[in-house]
Design an enzyme around this catalytic site. Sequence first.
Site, PDB file in Angstrom:
ATOM      1  N   TYR A  79      -1.936  -1.599  10.245  1.00 39.47           N
ATOM      2  CA  TYR A  79      -1.983  -1.580   8.947  1.00 39.47           C
ATOM      3  C   TYR A  79      -0.623  -0.977   8.286  1.00 39.47           C
ATOM      4  O   TYR A  79       0.043  -1.590   7.495  1.00 39.47           O
ATOM      5  CB  TYR A  79      -3.070  -0.657   8.502  1.00 39.47           C
ATOM      6  CG  TYR A  79      -3.459  -1.001   6.914  1.00 39.47           C
ATOM      7  CD1 TYR A  79      -4.185  -2.265   6.461  1.00 39.47           C
ATOM      8  CD2 TYR A  79      -2.962  -0.113   5.880  1.00 39.47           C
ATOM      9  CE1 TYR A  79      -4.442  -2.295   5.216  1.00 39.47           C
ATOM     10  CE2 TYR A  79      -3.109  -0.327   4.702  1.00 39.47           C
ATOM     11  CZ  TYR A  79      -4.042  -1.209   4.282  1.00 39.47           C
ATOM     12  OH  TYR A  79      -4.264  -1.248   2.699  1.00 39.47           O
ATOM     13  N   SER A  83       0.887  -1.078   0.018  1.00 40.66           N
ATOM     14  CA  SER A  83      -0.058   0.002   0.198  1.00 40.66           C
ATOM     15  C   SER A  83       0.907   1.265   0.029  1.00 40.66           C
ATOM     16  O   SER A  83       2.112   1.183   0.287  1.00 40.66           O
ATOM     17  CB  SER A  83      -0.983  -0.150   1.456  1.00 40.66           C
ATOM     18  OG  SER A  83      -1.569   1.367   1.495  1.00 40.66           O
TER      19      SER A  83
END
Length: 260
Positions: A155, A142
């Site tokens: 995350y 990401s």
Amino acid sequence: MRMKDKVAIITGAASGIGKDIAFVYAKEGAKVVIADLNHDSANLTAKEIQSSGGQAMAIAVDVTNEKQVDDGIAKAVDQFGGVDVLISNAGIQIIESVDKLSFDNWKKLLAIHLDGAFLTTRACLRYMYKQGRGGSIIYMGSVHSKEASVLKGPYVTAKHGLIGLCKVVAKEGAQYGVRANVICPGFVRTPLVEKQIPEQAKSLGISEADVIKKVMLKDTVDGEFTTVDDVANTALFLASFGSNALTGQSIVVSHGWFMQ
Ligand SMILES: NC(=O)c1ccc[n+]([C@@H]2O[C@H](COP(=O)([O-])OP(=O)(O)OC[C@H]3O[C@@H](n4cnc5c(N)ncnc54)[C@H](O)[C@@H]3O)[C@@H](O)[C@H]2O)c1
């Protein structure tokens, strides 16, 4: 047909980004394995691909469960005759500030992203090394593999961690012709993102429209979401690349939100 008869195992392929990669790969001639916790949706996705003329099978796998991963990948290898590509993509998001985050939620997110990546990588490498026809491991990172945002402690930690695993696999796999790379997408409107828009609005005390404009897309060059096809085409480019020249890399696909 850039993926003709290549076997690609894609985790989290019953939804969002993984599902689109499965369709794009199947269209390019790959035999795709839809590996997902949600078995009904995985079966449905495999059937949709088959009815559009592609080759697909579904396996029910919780990527944090060692036995399910090993058994599921063995079944796929047996049915499709090996494995050439792994897309380690299954993931979740948890929106919470570090001071309020429960230890259970910390461990849950890290397990899905990091244990899942390790277990599926290990299972696939064992076949790839023996087969002697190389392979490609692609991790779904990401922009949060490079950057941080508030409310995303586990995350951001997990997505940074995937880059470390990728680099090790690139070094260890080279002698077997196995490459490893990370794709780092910006925001893509999948169920994972739709769920966090109201959650972020509540935590930050702003409207959902402002979450999109002032949080998610604020730093892009054009205020646009990245699409599932943008990510799938990057996954196609990486999997079909012809040599060890492109390995150990992380490619950001984010409308310029993050520039290397
Ligand atoms: N959507 C985005 O903006 C975005 C941006 C960057 C990276 N990503 C990453 O892309 C990946 C896919 O996300 P998405 O947006 O398509 O989400 P999604 O929610 O649409 O799909 C995720 C899939 O993973 C599956 N899954 C969850 N836990 C699992 C487990 N333990 N075992 C097996 N399958 C499991 C779910 O059932 C679901 O089918 C994730 O790793 C996510 O972090 C997404």
